[in-house]
Design a protein around this motif. Sequence first.
Motif, PDB file in Angstrom:
ATOM      1  N   ARG A 122       0.822  -1.214   0.000  1.00  0.00           N
ATOM      2  CA  ARG A 122       0.000   0.000   0.000  1.00  0.00           C
ATOM      3  C   ARG A 122       0.857   1.265   0.000  1.00  0.00           C
ATOM      4  NH1 ARG A 122      -5.324   1.064   1.232  1.00  0.00           N
ATOM      5  NH2 ARG A 122      -5.786   3.155   1.982  1.00  0.00           N
ATOM      6  N   GLN A 123       1.935   1.282   0.805  1.00  0.00           N
ATOM      7  CA  GLN A 123       2.752   2.483   0.880  1.00  0.00           C
ATOM      8  C   GLN A 123       3.489   2.733  -0.426  1.00  0.00           C
ATOM      9  OE1 GLN A 123       4.911   3.750   4.437  1.00  0.00           O
ATOM     10  NE2 GLN A 123       6.800   3.735   3.260  1.00  0.00           N
ATOM     11  N   THR A 124       4.041   1.685  -1.008  1.00  0.00           N
ATOM     12  CA  THR A 124       4.749   1.851  -2.272  1.00  0.00           C
ATOM     13  C   THR A 124       3.810   2.329  -3.364  1.00  0.00           C
ATOM     14  OG1 THR A 124       6.464   0.235  -1.750  1.00  0.00           O
ATOM     15  CG2 THR A 124       6.018   0.634  -4.083  1.00  0.00           C
ATOM     16  N   ARG A 125       2.619   1.740  -3.450  1.00  0.00           N
ATOM     17  CA  ARG A 125       1.658   2.181  -4.468  1.00  0.00           C
ATOM     18  C   ARG A 125       1.294   3.637  -4.269  1.00  0.00           C
ATOM     19  NH1 ARG A 125      -0.706  -2.840  -3.363  1.00  0.00           N
ATOM     20  NH2 ARG A 125      -2.446  -1.867  -2.256  1.00  0.00           N
ATOM     21  N   ALA A 126       1.108   4.054  -3.011  1.00  0.00           N
ATOM     22  CA  ALA A 126       0.760   5.450  -2.744  1.00  0.00           C
ATOM     23  C   ALA A 126       1.895   6.389  -3.153  1.00  0.00           C
ATOM     24  CB  ALA A 126       0.419   5.632  -1.270  1.00  0.00           C
ATOM     25  N   LEU A 127       3.127   6.057  -2.778  1.00  0.00           N
ATOM     26  CA  LEU A 127       4.267   6.895  -3.138  1.00  0.00           C
ATOM     27  C   LEU A 127       4.377   7.038  -4.655  1.00  0.00           C
ATOM     28  CD1 LEU A 127       6.891   5.563  -0.572  1.00  0.00           C
ATOM     29  CD2 LEU A 127       5.953   7.876  -0.646  1.00  0.00           C
ATOM     30  N   GLN A 128       4.180   5.945  -5.368  1.00  0.00           N
ATOM     31  CA  GLN A 128       4.288   5.990  -6.821  1.00  0.00           C
ATOM     32  C   GLN A 128       3.149   6.786  -7.442  1.00  0.00           C
ATOM     33  OE1 GLN A 128       4.544   1.850  -7.913  1.00  0.00           O
ATOM     34  NE2 GLN A 128       6.710   1.704  -7.369  1.00  0.00           N
ATOM     35  N   ARG A 129       1.971   6.670  -6.871  1.00  0.00           N
ATOM     36  CA  ARG A 129       0.824   7.362  -7.476  1.00  0.00           C
ATOM     37  C   ARG A 129       0.736   8.826  -7.079  1.00  0.00           C
ATOM     38  NH1 ARG A 129       0.755   2.413  -8.037  1.00  0.00           N
ATOM     39  NH2 ARG A 129      -0.503   1.297  -9.584  1.00  0.00           N
ATOM     40  N   ILE A 130       1.482   9.226  -6.075  1.00  0.00           N
ATOM     41  CA  ILE A 130       1.670  10.658  -5.845  1.00  0.00           C
ATOM     42  C   ILE A 130       2.357  11.266  -7.061  1.00  0.00           C
ATOM     43  CG2 ILE A 130       3.051  12.318  -4.507  1.00  0.00           C
ATOM     44  CD1 ILE A 130       2.349  10.617  -2.009  1.00  0.00           C
ATOM     45  N   GLU A 131       3.339  10.553  -7.590  1.00  0.00           N
ATOM     46  CA  GLU A 131       4.039  11.047  -8.790  1.00  0.00           C
ATOM     47  C   GLU A 131       3.169  10.960 -10.040  1.00  0.00           C
ATOM     48  OE1 GLU A 131       8.434  11.378  -8.317  1.00  0.00           O
ATOM     49  OE2 GLU A 131       8.183   9.244  -8.742  1.00  0.00           O
ATOM     50  N   VAL A 132       2.218  10.038 -10.029  1.00  0.00           N
ATOM     51  CA  VAL A 132       1.294   9.959 -11.155  1.00  0.00           C
ATOM     52  C   VAL A 132       0.496  11.254 -11.272  1.00  0.00           C
ATOM     53  CG1 VAL A 132      -0.818   8.819 -11.973  1.00  0.00           C
ATOM     54  CG2 VAL A 132       1.156   7.454 -11.238  1.00  0.00           C
ATOM     55  N   ARG A 133       0.158  11.860 -10.132  1.00  0.00           N
ATOM     56  CA  ARG A 133      -0.551  13.147 -10.210  1.00  0.00           C
ATOM     57  C   ARG A 133       0.331  14.218 -10.852  1.00  0.00           C
ATOM     58  NH1 ARG A 133      -1.973  18.075  -7.737  1.00  0.00           N
ATOM     59  NH2 ARG A 133      -4.212  18.485  -7.956  1.00  0.00           N
ATOM     60  N   CYS A 146      -5.052  12.582 -12.025  1.00  0.00           N
ATOM     61  CA  CYS A 146      -5.176  13.686 -11.064  1.00  0.00           C
ATOM     62  C   CYS A 146      -6.325  13.501 -10.081  1.00  0.00           C
ATOM     63  CB  CYS A 146      -5.337  15.016 -11.812  1.00  0.00           C
ATOM     64  SG  CYS A 146      -3.874  15.531 -12.746  1.00  0.00           S
ATOM     65  N   GLN A 147      -7.023  12.398 -10.134  1.00  0.00           N
ATOM     66  CA  GLN A 147      -8.162  12.226  -9.238  1.00  0.00           C
ATOM     67  C   GLN A 147      -7.701  12.236  -7.777  1.00  0.00           C
ATOM     68  OE1 GLN A 147      -9.938   8.179  -8.990  1.00  0.00           O
ATOM     69  NE2 GLN A 147      -8.553   7.730 -10.715  1.00  0.00           N
ATOM     70  N   PRO A 148      -8.539  12.708  -6.868  1.00  0.00           N
ATOM     71  CA  PRO A 148      -8.125  12.868  -5.469  1.00  0.00           C
ATOM     72  C   PRO A 148      -7.860  11.565  -4.729  1.00  0.00           C
ATOM     73  CG  PRO A 148     -10.447  13.440  -5.753  1.00  0.00           C
ATOM     74  CD  PRO A 148      -9.874  13.286  -7.120  1.00  0.00           C
ATOM     75  N   ASN A 149      -8.477  10.477  -5.149  1.00  0.00           N
ATOM     76  CA  ASN A 149      -8.249   9.182  -4.511  1.00  0.00           C
ATOM     77  C   ASN A 149      -6.904   8.635  -5.002  1.00  0.00           C
ATOM     78  OD1 ASN A 149      -8.183   6.542  -3.608  1.00  0.00           O
ATOM     79  ND2 ASN A 149     -10.335   6.138  -4.078  1.00  0.00           N
ATOM     80  N   VAL A 150      -5.882   8.725  -4.158  1.00  0.00           N
ATOM     81  CA  VAL A 150      -4.517   8.425  -4.570  1.00  0.00           C
ATOM     82  C   VAL A 150      -4.383   7.020  -5.144  1.00  0.00           C
ATOM     83  CG1 VAL A 150      -2.127   8.214  -3.764  1.00  0.00           C
ATOM     84  CG2 VAL A 150      -3.576  10.064  -2.893  1.00  0.00           C
ATOM     85  N   LEU A 151      -4.888   6.026  -4.442  1.00  0.00           N
ATOM     86  CA  LEU A 151      -4.690   4.633  -4.855  1.00  0.00           C
ATOM     87  C   LEU A 151      -5.544   4.244  -6.056  1.00  0.00           C
ATOM     88  CD1 LEU A 151      -4.344   2.847  -1.393  1.00  0.00           C
ATOM     89  CD2 LEU A 151      -2.545   3.419  -3.042  1.00  0.00           C
ATOM     90  N   ALA A 152      -6.495   5.085  -6.442  1.00  0.00           N
ATOM     91  CA  ALA A 152      -7.315   4.795  -7.617  1.00  0.00           C
ATOM     92  C   ALA A 152      -6.654   5.257  -8.917  1.00  0.00           C
ATOM     93  CB  ALA A 152      -8.687   5.451  -7.474  1.00  0.00           C
ATOM     94  N   ARG A 153      -5.531   5.964  -8.794  1.00  0.00           N
ATOM     95  CA  ARG A 153      -4.825   6.416 -10.000  1.00  0.00           C
ATOM     96  C   ARG A 153      -4.106   5.249 -10.667  1.00  0.00           C
ATOM     97  NH1 ARG A 153      -2.151  11.186  -6.382  1.00  0.00           N
ATOM     98  NH2 ARG A 153      -4.074  12.401  -6.068  1.00  0.00           N
ATOM     99  N   PRO A 154      -3.923   5.286 -11.981  1.00  0.00           N
ATOM    100  CA  PRO A 154      -3.195   4.206 -12.658  1.00  0.00           C
ATOM    101  C   PRO A 154      -1.709   4.272 -12.334  1.00  0.00           C
ATOM    102  CG  PRO A 154      -3.668   5.979 -14.201  1.00  0.00           C
ATOM    103  CD  PRO A 154      -4.380   6.339 -12.915  1.00  0.00           C
ATOM    104  N   GLY A 155      -1.018   3.155 -12.461  1.00  0.00           N
ATOM    105  CA  GLY A 155       0.424   3.137 -12.338  1.00  0.00           C
ATOM    106  C   GLY A 155       1.068   3.487 -13.674  1.00  0.00           C
ATOM    107  N   PHE A 156       2.370   3.706 -13.672  1.00  0.00           N
ATOM    108  CA  PHE A 156       3.039   4.144 -14.907  1.00  0.00           C
ATOM    109  C   PHE A 156       3.118   3.044 -15.957  1.00  0.00           C
ATOM    110  CE2 PHE A 156       4.596   7.864 -12.515  1.00  0.00           C
ATOM    111  CZ  PHE A 156       4.281   8.843 -13.447  1.00  0.00           C
ATOM    112  N   ASP A 157       3.139   1.794 -15.557  1.00  0.00           N
ATOM    113  CA  ASP A 157       3.102   0.725 -16.565  1.00  0.00           C
ATOM    114  C   ASP A 157       1.811   0.806 -17.371  1.00  0.00           C
ATOM    115  OD1 ASP A 157       5.589  -0.452 -16.054  1.00  0.00           O
ATOM    116  OD2 ASP A 157       4.781  -1.651 -14.406  1.00  0.00           O
ATOM    117  N   GLU A 158       0.701   1.018 -16.679  1.00  0.00           N
ATOM    118  CA  GLU A 158      -0.585   1.137 -17.375  1.00  0.00           C
ATOM    119  C   GLU A 158      -0.625   2.406 -18.218  1.00  0.00           C
ATOM    120  OE1 GLU A 158      -5.395   1.634 -16.452  1.00  0.00           O
ATOM    121  OE2 GLU A 158      -4.011   1.158 -14.812  1.00  0.00           O
ATOM    122  N   ILE A 159      -0.113   3.505 -17.676  1.00  0.00           N
ATOM    123  CA  ILE A 159      -0.098   4.767 -18.421  1.00  0.00           C
ATOM    124  C   ILE A 159       0.709   4.618 -19.707  1.00  0.00           C
ATOM    125  CG2 ILE A 159       0.747   7.150 -18.377  1.00  0.00           C
ATOM    126  CD1 ILE A 159       0.148   7.112 -15.339  1.00  0.00           C
TER     127      ILE A 159
END
Length: 447
Positions: free
Chosen positions: A373-384, A417-430
Motif C-alpha cells: 500500500r505504501q509503495t503504491r501510494a508513493l508511486q501514485r503521488i508522482e502519477v498526479r 489527477c483524481q483525489p483518490n490516490v490509490l485509484a490512480r493508474p500506475g506508470f506501466d498502465e499509463i
Amino acid sequence: MHTLAQLRAGQLSGITRLDLACGLTEFPREIFELADSLEILNLSGNQLDTLPDDLYRLPHLRVLFCSDNRFTELPECLGRCSALTMVGFKANQIEHVTSAALPPLLRWLILTDNRISHLPDELGRRPHLQKLMLAGNRLRALPQSLAQCHRLELLRVSANQLAELPSWLLELPSLSWLAYAGNPLEIEADDEALHVAMPIDWSQLSLQRSVGEGASGVIHQALWQPPGRAARDVAVKLYKGQMTSDGSPLHEMHACITAGKHPNLIEVLGQVNGHPEQQAGLVMALIGPDYRNLAGLPSLASCTRDVYADELRLEAEVALRIARGIASVMAHLHRQGITHGDLYGHNILYNDHGDCLLGDFGAASFHAPVDDRQTRALQRIEVRAFGILLGELLARIDPALGIEDLARVQDLEARCCQPNVLARPGFDEIEDLLHDRDERACPRRAL
C-alpha cells in the motif's frame, strides 16, 4: 539589488519589490515609508535576528525572504501580516516555530536548513498551504493537522529524523511532489550500485565552459581523455555538498547512479575520483544543443506550477512522444525503487522530434520495490505530477488532436489527477495506454 543609501534618500518611493543585502543587523525603519506599494521584501544574506513587531504596517506585503540570516525563531510578527502568503527563512539557525508566527493566508513556507525539531499544529490550519519546504531540519514527526491541507502539492522533508511517513500524508488528494531522502524511514539503496559507476580520475578531465547551474551543483562541458582511447566531449556535474531546498546533493548523486540506463535518462558515464578539493561529481553524456528545457521554473505567482513560454506550441505527435517517454522512464525508476520527487516540465529536455530526457534527481528518494500500500501510494503521488504535466502538454498542442483521441488523453489526465490516490493508474498502465494511442494515431512512425 537596491542599496541602503537609495532607501534613505527616498529614491525608491513607489516600488513593489525591495532587495537589500548589505550586512544589515537591524531592520531599516525607512522600509515603512514604502508601505503604500511594497509587496515583495527580500532581506536575505544579511545578519538579522529580529524583525519589528509592527511589520503589519506593510499592509500589501505578500512575499518575505529572510534566508541566510541569524534568526533562531520564526518571528511572531509574521502572523499579524494579513496579506503575507510566502515566507522564506532558509539557512538560518531557527529552532522554534510558534503558531503565532504563521500568517493566516500562508501558501508557501520555506524553512530549509535550520534546526527545527517541532512544528505547531496550527500549521495544518492554513487552508491555502500549497508548498512546504522543510528539508535539513531535526523533525521527528509532522503535525497530524497537515492532513487537513487538501491543497498541499509540494512537500520537502528530506534530511530530517522522520521514522515513518504517516498514512494520512500518503492520502493527501493534491500532493504531487514529495522528497523524503535522508530520513531513518527511507529504504536504503544497494550500495553496490555506487560501485557500478566507473571511477574517472580527475586528471583525465579538462573542464571547459559552464553550461548550467542548479541548487545542487554546477555542470561543465569537459573533455574526457581515457587512457589509450580517443578523447570525447562530456558533461561534468560537480556537487556543492550543501543542503538544498530538495535535500542533500549527495543523495541526488546516489539516485542518479542507482537509476541505471534508460533512453529517457541522461547517461551516467562515471564518478569523479581524486578531485583536488574532494568535491563529489559525476561524468555524464553531453546533451546535444538541439535539446532545450520544456518549461521554466515556477514563479512566485504560480507557486507549484511551471511557467511555459507564451509562444510554445507542440505538434500532437511531439507532445505525446514526450508524454510516452516520461511515462516510460518513470515506470523504470519505480521498478528500481526510486521516486523522482520533482517531475516537472522544467526538468525535462526535449527536441523538435519529441525525444526527451528527464533530469535533476535532487528530490529523489528510495522506497521498497514491492507492491504494498505504501509503495503504491508513493508511486501514485508522482502519477498526479504526470497528470499535471500531461495537461500542460495538451494545452499546447497545435493543431489539436482529433476529438476522439483528445477525449481519451484528457480522460487519462483526469484519472491521474483524481483525489483518490490509490485509484490512480500506475506508470506501466499509463505507458501502455499512450503506446496504444500513439500506434493508432501515427502508424507510420514507431514512437
